[in-house]
Design a protein around this motif. Structure first.
Motif, short mmCIF file in Angstrom:
data_model
loop_
_atom_site.label_atom_id
_atom_site.label_comp_id
_atom_site.label_asym_id
_atom_site.label_seq_id
_atom_site.Cartn_x
_atom_site.Cartn_y
_atom_site.Cartn_z
N TRP A 96 76.86 54.42 38.34
CA TRP A 96 76.70 55.37 37.24
C TRP A 96 76.91 56.79 37.74
N ALA A 97 76.33 57.11 38.91
CA ALA A 97 76.47 58.46 39.47
C ALA A 97 77.92 58.76 39.82
N ALA A 98 78.64 57.77 40.34
CA ALA A 98 80.05 57.97 40.69
C ALA A 98 80.88 58.23 39.44
N ALA A 99 80.59 57.52 38.35
CA ALA A 99 81.31 57.74 37.09
C ALA A 99 81.02 59.14 36.56
N ARG A 100 79.78 59.57 36.67
CA ARG A 100 79.42 60.91 36.21
C ARG A 100 80.09 61.96 37.08
N LEU A 101 80.16 61.69 38.39
CA LEU A 101 80.79 62.62 39.32
C LEU A 101 82.28 62.76 39.03
N SER A 102 82.92 61.66 38.66
CA SER A 102 84.36 61.69 38.40
C SER A 102 84.70 62.52 37.17
N MET A 103 83.75 62.68 36.25
CA MET A 103 83.99 63.46 35.04
C MET A 103 83.59 64.92 35.20
N SER A 104 83.05 65.27 36.37
CA SER A 104 82.59 66.64 36.59
C SER A 104 83.66 67.45 37.32
N THR A 105 83.52 68.75 37.23
CA THR A 105 84.46 69.65 37.89
C THR A 105 84.23 69.64 39.39
N ASP A 106 85.31 69.49 40.15
CA ASP A 106 85.24 69.51 41.61
C ASP A 106 85.42 70.95 42.09
N PRO A 107 84.37 71.59 42.64
CA PRO A 107 84.49 72.99 43.05
C PRO A 107 85.48 73.20 44.18
N PHE A 108 85.79 72.15 44.93
CA PHE A 108 86.73 72.28 46.05
C PHE A 108 88.17 72.48 45.57
N THR A 109 88.46 72.09 44.36
CA THR A 109 89.85 72.15 43.87
C THR A 109 90.05 73.22 42.81
N GLN A 110 89.04 74.07 42.59
CA GLN A 110 89.14 75.07 41.53
C GLN A 110 89.72 76.38 42.05
N PRO A 111 90.53 77.06 41.22
CA PRO A 111 91.03 78.40 41.60
C PRO A 111 89.90 79.41 41.54
N CYS A 112 90.17 80.59 42.06
CA CYS A 112 89.12 81.59 42.16
C CYS A 112 88.59 82.06 40.81
N ASP A 113 89.43 82.03 39.77
CA ASP A 113 88.94 82.51 38.49
C ASP A 113 87.90 81.57 37.89
N TYR A 114 87.77 80.36 38.44
CA TYR A 114 86.71 79.45 38.00
C TYR A 114 85.35 80.09 38.23
N PHE A 115 85.21 80.85 39.31
CA PHE A 115 83.92 81.41 39.69
C PHE A 115 83.60 82.71 38.95
N MET A 116 84.51 83.15 38.09
CA MET A 116 84.26 84.36 37.32
C MET A 116 83.40 84.08 36.10
N PHE A 117 83.23 82.80 35.75
CA PHE A 117 82.47 82.44 34.56
C PHE A 117 81.12 81.89 35.00
N THR A 118 80.07 82.65 34.74
CA THR A 118 78.75 82.24 35.17
C THR A 118 78.18 81.18 34.25
N CYS A 119 77.07 80.60 34.66
CA CYS A 119 76.45 79.53 33.89
C CYS A 119 76.16 79.99 32.47
N GLY A 120 76.51 79.15 31.52
CA GLY A 120 76.24 79.47 30.13
C GLY A 120 77.32 80.29 29.47
N ALA A 121 78.40 80.61 30.20
CA ALA A 121 79.44 81.45 29.63
C ALA A 121 80.23 80.72 28.55
N ASP A 122 80.17 79.41 28.55
CA ASP A 122 80.99 78.67 27.61
C ASP A 122 80.16 77.86 26.62
N ARG A 123 78.87 78.17 26.53
CA ARG A 123 78.05 77.47 25.56
C ARG A 123 76.78 78.26 25.31
N LEU A 124 75.94 77.79 24.40
CA LEU A 124 74.72 78.51 24.08
C LEU A 124 73.76 78.44 25.24
N SER A 125 73.12 79.56 25.50
CA SER A 125 72.13 79.60 26.56
C SER A 125 70.84 78.97 26.08
#
Length: 762
Positions: A96-125
């Motif tokens: 179950w954890a592996a399936a959940r992990l596969s659907m999550s964003t991998d920080p190792f493969t993200q471009p730098c602009d990924y880190f410009m959006f802080t937690c909650g930037a894309d949904r209600l806080s």
């Protein structure tokens, strides 16, 4: 004869002898010729052979050297990463954890602009407002990135990543309640049946208002329907407080005396406070009185009329009762005051005996009501209680006496109607949706936007109110106590090591903090009161749960809840709060609730890397916040590390298109340091656990270190009270921690390149 003549003769003789030999052996001459040619060719072949051998030897040596270098480099990298041959974890929880992990964003493969959006930037806080953290910081350019935000939303995780720890715990309890386990005890079955009756919206809608109307008749009726037995005021009040946890005129709860708590005493007392009035009021600081405004009275009047209409009362008859209800509510509201005012006036925790309270507020039968609520506890008029707004209690008593003595209203029963309408609001969650819609419309008319809570979440919370002992028992059965205690010990040990690494401003602060830390005993917080299924069955033996009547079940829930609160009077020790998800201090103990050790944060079959990356990080972060909340003013390291991490962040995000730089406040620097240090502490604790028990499994073929950091990235948006102070995407700390070491075998797409003064190690 001279010597010369003799030499010439010998020479001629020798030549004359060789001639016949040449004439007699022509074949030998040919062989001799071939031999001479052979001797001329042989040196060339030997040179070629030697050259080939040299090239072959050189190639072989190069290959051997390359192999040695590769093995050395590989072993060195594995040593730094603590990588052992990856063994996959195949348990159901890991799958179950592996399936959940596969659907999550991998920080190792993200471009730098990924880190410009802080937690909650894309949904209600958590507060229900859509915002960026950076909007609180002058000069922040987040407002200029709406287009990029919309694009990023399509690729960012939603529910799972930003799920609060409380929501994760509620979902885990939901799974427990929805498990079809017929072998459970009677108490467990009753708990699950209550939960399922709460989910049965069809039966609730079909029942309508009839269950509440039947209850009114059991209470002696009411004047609104024209049928009222003129029941005794104090008897009805005591009944509502005891059986329905309804407190129309004042609130009751159990608490400690702050003066005794400071001396280490744990005795609890009855606390009496002003009620939660239904009528909307505002505080007038000039007159120092509460008042109801016309613009709020109109929607309040409409809602009251709506409730009576739903209960079958015609508008012609209900209007007079609604008018008296609002009038009585307004009089009580004038005597109420906000907490800040009462605190300033010293009106909190006023201690007096029940006898003295009876003298000052005679309209209420205080001893009779309190004995009813806290039955079977024995109370006397010499027992002490604490008042939190004595002026209100005194005025409330006068108002009740006035309305009781109005002979022209004796047939209308305004006080009884007031109590029944308060009971309606208590029981409204168990009634059909027409009542909740009326309440919602009133709330919206006041300008409030209440968040819609999923039905399952509401039902889990309601189940916990009355059946907390059963849920605590079920959670304890599923908690890996040994593994949790081990993680707590590892993280706390690493935390203490981290404090020693800090550069303290003065030795006195260092000694005080370390004395406090080393005096604490960290442990898992469990309830030792009820651990046996038979005891639970006995506790709930008088509870009868109906599969299709949530209303009757809810009434029993209120009774259980009131008994739970009453029990606090006789219980000296702290009972485990099953919904708690953060550690707290109790004496010299640092207690960690069981709710911190649940999936997806923790599971005994998970790889250690997964557990320490998620639960381990959260434990470390909570410890820092709890034990060193003012560390910024005591250590130079906090400022230095905060600025270092921020410099790295600016170096990559400015290249990614972010304009404008700004400096961090002290609060933001401390939060950056806390989260970065918590990540380091959790990683050190993980390595410490491996040193004691070598070997670990993994998921999705990831190295242990990468799995640890990826697990951290799944929980770094935890919605704790400090998350608004974090000015950057916490998963960016992975790039920082990987920048100056061989820790990460796989480089991040957004890697930090040491440049200028930013090359220092954070």
């Amino acid at each position: 004869m001279s010597e010369t003549t003799v030499e010439l003769e010998l020479l001629v003789q020798s030549l004359s002898q060789r001639e016949p030999e040449r004439e007699l052996q022509p074949q030998q001459q040919q062989q001799l010729l071939e031999s001479n040619l052979e001797h001329q060719v042989k040196p060339v072949w030997i040179k070629l052979q030697r050259l080939l051998l040299f090239l072959l030897g050189f190639s072989l040596c190069s290959a051997i050297l390359g192999l040695i270098y590769y093995m050395h480099h590989n072993l060195h990298t594995e040593s730094n990463n603590n990588v052992t041959p990856v063994t996959p974890c195949l348990s159901p929880a890991c799958q179950w954890a592996a399936a959940r992990l596969s659907m999550s964003t991998d920080p190792f493969t993200q471009p730098c602009d990924y880190f410009m959006f802080t937690c909650g930037a894309d949904r209600l806080s958590a507060e229900g407002e859509e915002r960026y953290r950076g909007q609180d910081i002058p000069g922040h350019s987040q407002n200029q990135m709406e287009k990029r935000q919309n694009e990023e939303r399509e690729h960012r995780p939603t529910e799972d990543k930003l799920m609060s720890r409380k929501t994760a715990l509620l979902q885990y309890l939901r799974q427990i309640l929805e498990t079809n386990d017929s072998s459970g005890s009677s108490a467990v079955q009753k708990t699950r049946e209550f939960y399922h009756s709460c989910l049965d919206a069809r039966s609730i809608e079909a029942a309508g208002a009839e269950p509440f109307l039947t209850l009114i008749q059991k209470l002696g009726g009411w004047a609104v329907s024209g049928q009222w037995n003129k029941t005794d005021f104090n008897s009805t009040l005591g009944l509502l407080m005891r059986d329905f946890a309804t407190f129309p005129f004042f609130n009751l709860y159990v608490g400690k005396d702050p003066n005794e708590t400071a001396r280490g005493t744990t005795k609890r007392y009855i606390q009496i406070d002003q009620p939660d009035l239904l009528i909307p009021i505002e505080w007038n600081s000039k007159t120092e009185k509460s008042e109801a405004k016309t613009e709020t009275l109109r929607p309040f009047l409409a809602s009251c009329q709506g409730y009576l209409a739903l209960l079958g009362s015609p508008q012609s008859r209900s209007m007079i009762h609604v008018g008296m209800f609002i009038s009585l509510s307004s009089e009580l509201a004038v005597a109420a005051s906000p907490l800040r005012y009462r605190l300033a006036k010293g009106q909190l925790h006023q201690r007096m005996t029940i006898k003295e309270l009876q003298r000052q507020a005679p309209a209420i039968d205080w001893l009779g009501c309190l004995q009813a609520v806290f039955h079977p506890l024995s109370l006397s008029e010499d027992d002490h209680v604490f008042l939190h707004n004595l002026p209100y209690i005194v005025q409330m008593s006068r108002i009740i006496n006035k309305w009781l003595n109005k002979h022209e209203l004796s047939r209308s029963g305004p006080l009884h109607t007031y109590m029944v309408l308060n009971l309606l609001h208590t029981l409204m969650p168990a009634m059909d949706s027409r009542f909740s819609e009326t309440a919602k419309n009133f709330s919206e008319a006041l300008g409030n936007a209440d968040e819609q809570v999923p039905r399952w979440k509401y039902c889990v919370l309601e189940t916990e109110r009355g059946f907390d002992s059963v849920l605590t028992h079920l959670l304890s059965e599923r908690t890996a106590h040994t593994e949790a205690e081990k993680m707590i010990a590892d993280v706390f040990s690493s935390f203490k090591s981290k404090l020693h690494e800090l550069k303290w401003i003065d030795r006195k602060s260092f000694r005080l903090v370390m004395k406090k830390v080393y005096s604490l005993i960290p442990r898992l917080w469990t309830s030792g009161e009820i651990s046996d299924a038979d005891e639970l069955d006995l506790l709930l033996s008088e509870v009868t749960v109906s599969n299709h009547s949530y209303f009757s079940n809810y009434i029993q829930l209120l009774s259980l809840w009131q008994k739970r609160r009453s029990k606090l009077l006789t219980t000296q020790s702290e009972t485990a709060d099953i919904l708690s998800v953060t550690p707290f201090l109790l004496g010299n103990e640092l207690l960690f609730p069981m709710g911190m050790f649940i999936p997806p944060l923790f599971h005994p079959s998970y790889p250690k890397a997964l557990n320490y990356g998620a639960a381990g990080f959260l434990i470390a972060k909570d410890i820092f916040h709890l034990l060193v909340p003012e560390i910024y003013s005591h250590s130079e390291t906090v400022h230095a590390v905060g600025e270092c991490v921020w410099a790295h962040y600016l170096s990559v995000t400015e290249k990614a298109g972010r304009d404008g730089a700004f400096s961090l406040s002290a609060t933001q620097q401390q939060e950056v340091w806390v989260q970065y240090s918590a990540l380091q502490v959790a990683l050190q604790a993980y390595h410490q656990s491996l040193s004691h028990h070598p070997g670990d499994t993994s998921l999705s073929g990831l190295s242990h270190t990468r799995l640890f950091l990826t697990s951290f990235s799944q929980v770094n948006c935890d919605a704790d009270p400090y998350h608004e102070s974090m000015p950057l995407e916490p998963s960016f700390l992975i790039a920082v921690i990987c920048a100056k070491s061989n820790l990460c075998s796989m480089s991040l797409q957004c890697s930090i390149k040491p440049q200028g003064n930013s090359s220092q190690t954070c």
